[in-house]
Design a protein around this motif. Structure first.
Motif, mmCIF file in Angstrom:
data_model
loop_
_atom_site.group_PDB
_atom_site.id
_atom_site.type_symbol
_atom_site.label_atom_id
_atom_site.label_comp_id
_atom_site.label_asym_id
_atom_site.label_seq_id
_atom_site.Cartn_x
_atom_site.Cartn_y
_atom_site.Cartn_z
ATOM 1 N N LYS A 23 -15.577 -69.348 43.264
ATOM 2 C CA LYS A 23 -14.353 -69.586 44.015
ATOM 3 C C LYS A 23 -13.475 -70.662 43.387
ATOM 4 N N THR A 24 -14.062 -71.582 42.651
ATOM 5 C CA THR A 24 -13.281 -72.667 42.059
ATOM 6 C C THR A 24 -13.207 -72.595 40.540
ATOM 7 N N ALA A 25 -13.812 -71.559 39.933
ATOM 8 C CA ALA A 25 -13.782 -71.479 38.468
ATOM 9 C C ALA A 25 -13.533 -70.058 37.969
ATOM 10 N N VAL A 26 -14.469 -69.131 38.181
ATOM 11 C CA VAL A 26 -14.370 -67.776 37.629
ATOM 12 C C VAL A 26 -14.585 -66.770 38.748
ATOM 13 N N SER A 27 -13.493 -66.256 39.312
ATOM 14 C CA SER A 27 -13.570 -65.397 40.489
ATOM 15 C C SER A 27 -14.417 -64.153 40.244
ATOM 16 N N GLY A 28 -14.293 -63.522 39.096
ATOM 17 C CA GLY A 28 -15.023 -62.285 38.828
ATOM 18 C C GLY A 28 -16.524 -62.443 38.833
ATOM 19 N N ALA A 29 -17.008 -63.672 38.668
ATOM 20 C CA ALA A 29 -18.449 -63.910 38.657
ATOM 21 C C ALA A 29 -19.080 -63.652 40.020
ATOM 22 N N ASN A 30 -18.265 -63.484 41.037
ATOM 23 C CA ASN A 30 -18.774 -63.220 42.377
ATOM 24 C C ASN A 30 -19.577 -61.929 42.456
ATOM 25 N N THR A 31 -19.332 -61.009 41.539
ATOM 26 C CA THR A 31 -20.082 -59.761 41.556
ATOM 27 C C THR A 31 -21.577 -59.994 41.351
ATOM 28 N N ILE A 32 -21.932 -61.069 40.656
ATOM 29 C CA ILE A 32 -23.343 -61.384 40.461
ATOM 30 C C ILE A 32 -23.981 -61.757 41.797
ATOM 31 N N SER A 33 -23.281 -62.561 42.594
ATOM 32 C CA SER A 33 -23.782 -62.919 43.922
ATOM 33 C C SER A 33 -23.922 -61.681 44.793
ATOM 34 N N ASN A 157 -17.843 -56.516 50.162
ATOM 35 C CA ASN A 157 -17.369 -57.839 49.734
ATOM 36 C C ASN A 157 -17.087 -57.862 48.234
ATOM 37 N N ALA A 158 -16.660 -56.717 47.683
ATOM 38 C CA ALA A 158 -16.450 -56.600 46.239
ATOM 39 C C ALA A 158 -14.970 -56.562 45.875
ATOM 40 N N GLY A 159 -14.124 -57.112 46.740
ATOM 41 C CA GLY A 159 -12.700 -57.121 46.426
ATOM 42 C C GLY A 159 -12.329 -58.113 45.354
ATOM 43 N N GLY A 160 -13.192 -59.096 45.093
ATOM 44 C CA GLY A 160 -12.897 -60.119 44.089
ATOM 45 C C GLY A 160 -12.574 -59.560 42.721
ATOM 46 N N PRO A 161 -13.424 -58.696 42.161
ATOM 47 C CA PRO A 161 -13.116 -58.151 40.837
ATOM 48 C C PRO A 161 -11.819 -57.340 40.811
ATOM 49 N N VAL A 162 -11.552 -56.554 41.860
ATOM 50 C CA VAL A 162 -10.335 -55.752 41.884
ATOM 51 C C VAL A 162 -9.106 -56.649 41.884
ATOM 52 N N MET A 163 -9.113 -57.667 42.744
ATOM 53 C CA MET A 163 -7.974 -58.577 42.787
ATOM 54 C C MET A 163 -7.880 -59.429 41.517
ATOM 55 N N ILE A 231 -12.589 -74.430 30.381
ATOM 56 C CA ILE A 231 -12.604 -73.017 29.998
ATOM 57 C C ILE A 231 -11.224 -72.622 29.502
ATOM 58 N N ASN A 232 -11.116 -72.186 28.242
ATOM 59 C CA ASN A 232 -9.793 -71.791 27.749
ATOM 60 C C ASN A 232 -9.406 -70.421 28.308
ATOM 61 N N GLN A 233 -8.099 -70.107 28.242
ATOM 62 C CA GLN A 233 -7.582 -68.913 28.898
ATOM 63 C C GLN A 233 -8.219 -67.625 28.376
ATOM 64 N N LYS A 234 -8.420 -67.527 27.060
ATOM 65 C CA LYS A 234 -8.987 -66.313 26.486
ATOM 66 C C LYS A 234 -10.410 -66.095 26.980
ATOM 67 N N LEU A 235 -11.193 -67.172 26.986
ATOM 68 C CA LEU A 235 -12.566 -67.076 27.483
ATOM 69 C C LEU A 235 -12.574 -66.776 28.979
ATOM 70 N N PHE A 236 -11.658 -67.383 29.703
ATOM 71 C CA PHE A 236 -11.537 -67.151 31.141
ATOM 72 C C PHE A 236 -11.335 -65.674 31.434
ATOM 73 N N ASP A 237 -10.382 -65.039 30.731
ATOM 74 C CA ASP A 237 -10.109 -63.620 30.940
ATOM 75 C C ASP A 237 -11.329 -62.766 30.608
ATOM 76 N N ARG A 238 -11.998 -63.097 29.505
ATOM 77 C CA ARG A 238 -13.158 -62.310 29.097
ATOM 78 C C ARG A 238 -14.306 -62.411 30.098
ATOM 79 N N ILE A 239 -14.514 -63.608 30.644
ATOM 80 C CA ILE A 239 -15.583 -63.793 31.624
ATOM 81 C C ILE A 239 -15.309 -62.966 32.876
ATOM 82 N N VAL A 240 -14.054 -62.974 33.322
ATOM 83 C CA VAL A 240 -13.693 -62.213 34.525
ATOM 84 C C VAL A 240 -13.951 -60.728 34.315
#
Length: 254
Positions: A23-33, A157-163, A231-240
């Motif tokens: 919630k405060t760093a990489v939103s797409g990582a929520n799929t792991i939870s 509760n999987a709207g995070g990756p879509v958004m 976290i730089n922008q390019k890495l941020f996008d790739r992680i998401v």
């Protein structure tokens, strides 16, 4: 849920910590939870347990990034999201665990593929600094992502990756991404509570488990806030995008 042993409980605690981090760093990582909760608990019941934990993370994210939200984007999305939530509620009335998991997994992989195709076809030049302002997006795209986001957030509760994919495709940088996402999910997840209670997904037993797990959200949020600037922008996008693909595959193949 009253028979959860130590190791499954530890997995849920780690997943709750990751909720705060995402919630405060990489939103797409929520799929792991999401995947951990669905693995430890029955898929339908897991959505009811996870929702209050997500709301706790949303509150913390809003406290940190509230000034970076782009409200025109939020107002453009909400009508379509509401339609998706209603559709998701109807789907949950008859869908079993397998149907829920495979439907969400297929949607996540489709959205990741579309986003990668768009980024390859029209690469975005790197910006020198963060900005809260996105590029102009089409109404059709906003409505499409909004309906899918509402449907997936209600079902699993999987709207995070879509958004996340929508905000990336709209050109949001880190702070604008996190601020807009924080307000979006606080409003949407809170509005889902009556639907989840009506479907029997939230009850006294699930709330007792939430009371224990929510304690792990706070350190996760603190850790995410400390790491986001590194976290730089390019890495941020790739992680998401990478987290979205992994979560989609896990749901589709489970």
């Amino acid at each position: 849920m009253d028979t959860i042993t130590l190791w499954p409980l530890a997995a849920l605690a780690a997943a709750s910590l990751l909720v705060g981090f995402s919630k405060t760093a990489v939103s797409g990582a929520n799929t792991i939870s999401l995947a951990v909760f669905a693995a430890v608990l029955p898929a339908r019941e897991s959505t009811g347990v996870l929702l209050p934990i997500l709301i706790a993370g949303d509150i913390l994210a809003v406290l940190v990034y509230r000034r970076h939200a782009h409200w025109p984007t939020l107002l453009r999305l909400f009508p379509a999201v509401a339609a998706g939530v209603v559709a998701g509620t109807v789907f949950m009335l008859w869908a079993d665990d397998e149907a829920v998991a495979r439907s969400i997994g297929a949607i996540l992989l489709l959205m990741a593929g579309v986003t990668l195709w768009r980024r390859r076809a029209r690469p975005r030049p790197p910006a020198e600094e963060d900005t809260d302002e996105p590029s102009r997006g089409g109404r059709l795209k906003a409505r499409t992502y909004g309906v899918l986001g509402g449907f997936t957030t209600m079902v699993a509760n999987a709207g995070g990756p879509v958004m996340s994919l929508y905000l990336l495709s709209a050109g949001f940088r880190k702070l604008g991404f996190l601020g807009t996402s924080a307000w979006f999910f606080l409003i949407v997840n809170t509005s889902k509570v009556p639907f989840s209670v009506g479907l029997g997904l939230i009850d006294a037993q699930s709330l007792m488990l939430d009371a224990a797990l929510v304690l792990f959200v706070v350190p996760g949020a603190y850790l995410g806030r400390a790491c986001v600037g590194r976290i730089n922008q390019k890495l941020f996008d790739r992680i998401v995008i990478g987290a979205t693909v992994l979560g989609g595959l896990q749901l589709l193949l489970r």
